[in-house]
Design a protein around this motif. Structure first.
Motif, mmCIF file in Angstrom:
data_model
loop_
_atom_site.group_PDB
_atom_site.id
_atom_site.type_symbol
_atom_site.label_atom_id
_atom_site.label_comp_id
_atom_site.label_asym_id
_atom_site.label_seq_id
_atom_site.Cartn_x
_atom_site.Cartn_y
_atom_site.Cartn_z
ATOM 1 N N ALA A 195 0.898 -1.307 -0.033
ATOM 2 C CA ALA A 195 0.014 -0.042 0.003
ATOM 3 C C ALA A 195 0.739 1.353 0.024
ATOM 4 C CB ALA A 195 -0.879 -0.129 1.281
ATOM 5 N N PRO A 196 1.552 1.587 -0.943
ATOM 6 C CA PRO A 196 2.610 2.643 -1.054
ATOM 7 C C PRO A 196 1.888 3.886 -0.830
ATOM 8 C CG PRO A 196 2.298 1.671 -3.289
ATOM 9 C CD PRO A 196 1.653 0.694 -2.409
ATOM 10 N N PHE A 197 0.494 4.064 -1.511
ATOM 11 C CA PHE A 197 0.028 5.384 -1.012
ATOM 12 C C PHE A 197 -0.250 5.552 0.494
ATOM 13 C CE2 PHE A 197 -4.041 8.010 -0.118
ATOM 14 C CZ PHE A 197 -3.735 8.936 -0.754
ATOM 15 N N ALA A 198 -0.638 4.466 1.140
ATOM 16 C CA ALA A 198 -0.669 4.691 2.628
ATOM 17 C C ALA A 198 0.555 5.110 3.335
ATOM 18 C CB ALA A 198 -1.308 3.119 3.310
ATOM 19 N N LEU A 199 1.902 4.825 2.890
ATOM 20 C CA LEU A 199 2.978 4.873 3.537
ATOM 21 C C LEU A 199 3.139 6.401 3.007
ATOM 22 C CD1 LEU A 199 5.594 4.427 4.825
ATOM 23 C CD2 LEU A 199 6.644 3.516 2.492
ATOM 24 N N GLU A 200 2.813 7.026 1.761
ATOM 25 C CA GLU A 200 2.941 8.475 1.769
ATOM 26 C C GLU A 200 2.175 9.454 2.443
ATOM 27 O OE1 GLU A 200 4.964 10.186 -0.637
ATOM 28 O OE2 GLU A 200 5.905 8.322 -0.627
ATOM 29 N N LEU A 201 0.914 8.906 2.931
ATOM 30 C CA LEU A 201 0.180 9.430 3.524
ATOM 31 C C LEU A 201 0.567 9.536 5.178
ATOM 32 C CD1 LEU A 201 -2.670 10.731 4.490
ATOM 33 C CD2 LEU A 201 -3.571 8.654 4.667
ATOM 34 N N LEU A 202 1.366 8.301 5.577
ATOM 35 C CA LEU A 202 1.957 8.261 6.760
ATOM 36 C C LEU A 202 2.917 9.068 6.679
ATOM 37 C CD1 LEU A 202 2.207 6.760 9.551
ATOM 38 C CD2 LEU A 202 3.567 5.174 8.574
ATOM 39 N N ARG A 203 3.769 9.253 5.670
ATOM 40 C CA ARG A 203 5.021 10.162 5.692
ATOM 41 C C ARG A 203 4.776 11.603 5.893
ATOM 42 N NH1 ARG A 203 7.970 7.083 0.802
ATOM 43 N NH2 ARG A 203 9.480 5.773 1.916
#
Length: 417
Positions: free
Chosen positions: A270-278
């Protein structure tokens, strides 16, 4: 909070006691959670048909496993059988259950195949033969859909520990949060000889009251003679390295390792979720209004900004953050909160240039509203996080001047540059 006493019924200890870890001699507090768990479990005793597993869910490092261990030891005299099941891998769950077969008198002749043994074990537990008073603990069960077929039903009790919020949809769930400050201070004064209350309070604040981080800090100080101020200085200068080392004896991994695997899986799945987390890692560690993220979709001119306009994509990302317990979700107040140490771990994992890029692209979402959405209560709802973000970037804000600004900056650790 009223203490939960050890239950002494005069009965013998469990006949079968399998794989349960040693009791943590530094176990502190959690009386409210133990009382709640015990009350929920005993409330079902009168109606076997209503018995459900009970899940302890929360961020990695909050002490879910130690809470389950404490429950098993504290109330062991109420059970004839207590069996600990490592549940991070479904295959390990089944093999651990299969080893219970001989203890239930199910393998008198030739050894059973694993699948046959598991089937017979689950059936024996369901019937309560030969033991009706049993307790099974499935530790670190991160995949409900794969673990549920191996959870027994019947007159006994089941406790699950997991980071995954999706257990809320399957079983009775208790959220385990960080220590309250009183528990942190009690733990540190017990763990670290001669630590002052002021140092203990500062250390607890810097570590966000996370039990695993407090244990890791306490262990290092106790074993090396390092004082609290030295540890705090190391935390500021080399926090990532410090949190990745020195796994405490009562825990299987250090603080950073509790999250690194989750972040790796997020990157893959879920790379988009990681971007949101960042992006959340550059806010204050206080709860972030989902409205800020919603407004940001009108402003962020990037692939991320475009993806933020798809509510299904955003919902999926938030669900993934909850699945790996990298953020705490409050569906009632519509907020997302990332623990300060998770934020630091995420920030420190980014190169300096990427830190600036994420910080600068996220800032507009805290300063502007979307088309037709300005003013009134909506603006008031996002002001606290917006002010915190300005403080993090070193920018003045209307509510962050003088002593107030100084307190905000101390509460929001600056990313290393």
């Amino acid at each position: 909070m009223k203490s939960v006493p050890v239950q002494d019924t005069g009965r013998r200890v469990p006949t079968v006691w399998g794989n349960v870890p040693q009791r943590n001699k530094n176990f502190t507090g959690r009386e409210g959670l133990l009382a709640d768990l015990r009350a929920r479990i005993t409330a079902e005793t009168r109606d076997v048909t209503a018995v459900l597993p009970h899940a302890l869910q929360g961020l990695g490092g909050v002490g879910k496993t130690h809470l389950a261990i404490e429950y098993a030891h504290r109330f062991q005299t109420d059970y004839d059988l207590v069996w600990w099941v490592p549940a991070d891998q479904p295959s390990l769950v089944r093999s651990t259950l299969a080893t219970l077969a001989p203890r239930l008198g199910l393998a008198d002749a030739a050894p059973l195949r694993v699948d046959d043994a598991v089937t017979q074990v689950l059936d024996a537990l369901r019937r309560g033969e030969p033991y009706r008073r049993w307790l099974l603990i499935f530790d670190n069960a991160e995949q409900p859909e794969l673990i549920r077929p191996s959870i027994p039903h019947g007159p006994g009790h089941v406790i699950v520990t997991s980071r995954n919020r999706s257990w809320l949809s399957h079983v009775d769930t208790i959220e385990v949060n960080v220590f309250d400050r009183r528990e942190s201070l009690e733990f540190l004064t017990r763990r670290v000889e001669d630590i002052s209350r002021a140092d203990a309070d500062e250390l607890a604040d810097a570590l966000g009251d996370l039990p695993l981080a407090l244990e890791q800090a306490g262990a290092l100080q106790a074993e090396t003679g390092m004082d609290a101020q030295e540890y705090l200085e190391l935390l500021r200068e080399a926090g990532g390295r410090l949190l990745a080392e020195n796994a405490p004896a009562d825990y299987s991994r250090p603080v950073a390792a509790a999250w690194s695997l989750s972040v790796s899986k997020l990157q893959e799945q879920a790379p988009f979720a990681l971007e949101l987390l960042r992006r959340c890692a550059f806010f204050s560690p206080e709860p972030i209004s989902m409205e800020i993220l919603d407004r940001g979709k009108f402003i962020l001119k990037s692939e991320f900004g475009a993806a933020m306009q798809d509510r299904l994509v955003v919902s999926r990302a938030v669900r993934e953050l909850g699945r790996y317990a990298l953020a705490r979700l409050d569906t009632t107040n519509k907020t997302l909160q990332v623990h300060r140490l998770v934020q630091k771990f995420i920030r420190d994992d980014l190169p300096a240039e990427d830190q600036r890029r994420v910080r600068d692209r996220g800032a507009p979402a805290t300063r502007r509203g979307g088309p037709g959405r300005g003013g009134g209560g909506q603006l008031a709802a996002v002001q606290p996080a917006a002010a915190a973000h300005r403080a993090l970037r070193g920018l003045p804000g209307p509510a962050a001047t003088g002593a107030s600004a100084d307190r905000t900056r101390r509460a929001v650790p600056l990313p290393d540059r």
